[in-house]
Design a protein around this motif. Sequence first.
Motif: not given
Length: 149
Positions: A26-28, A30-31, A48
Amino acid sequence: MSYTRLLYHIVFRTKDSKNTIPETHEKELYAYLMGIINNKKSTLYRIGGTANHIHLLIDLHPTIALSDFMKELKEYSSKWMAKNPNFPHFEGWAVSFAGFTYNLKEKETIINYIKNQKEHHKSVSFEEEFRSFLIENGVEIDERYFLKE
C-alpha cells in the motif's frame, strides 16, 4: 493574486469493493498517488485506507475541479497498478467517490481519522463507514445506486 484553501476529504474504493490493495504494497501505491497529487499542484496532508478503499486529505489547487482530479487520479493509478506485479488482483476503481470540504480547524481531526483506518475497520465495514460519511455530510442516498457500480 487569489488566496484559497480547498481542503477535501476524499474517499474512493476499488471496483466492487474487492480487497485488491495488499497491505504489504500500500505504501508503494500511496507514494504513486502522492506523485499525481503533487503534479496537480495540490497538497497531500494524509493518505490511508484498507485493502478496498483509500482516504485522502488534500488541499486541491483552485484551477482543478474535484471530478476532473479524481478522474485523472483513478485513471493514472489504474494503469500503473495494472502493470505492477504487486497488485495482481486489482481490477480497477469504482466509478463513484465521496469528497467533502472541511474547515482548516478540522484538519487534525481528519488526519487522525485517516491514520486510524485499519483499527476503525476492525469493527466497522466500509459500507457502514461510507453510508455514515454521506449521512453526516447531508447527502441523500439513493439505495438503487449505493455502492452498485
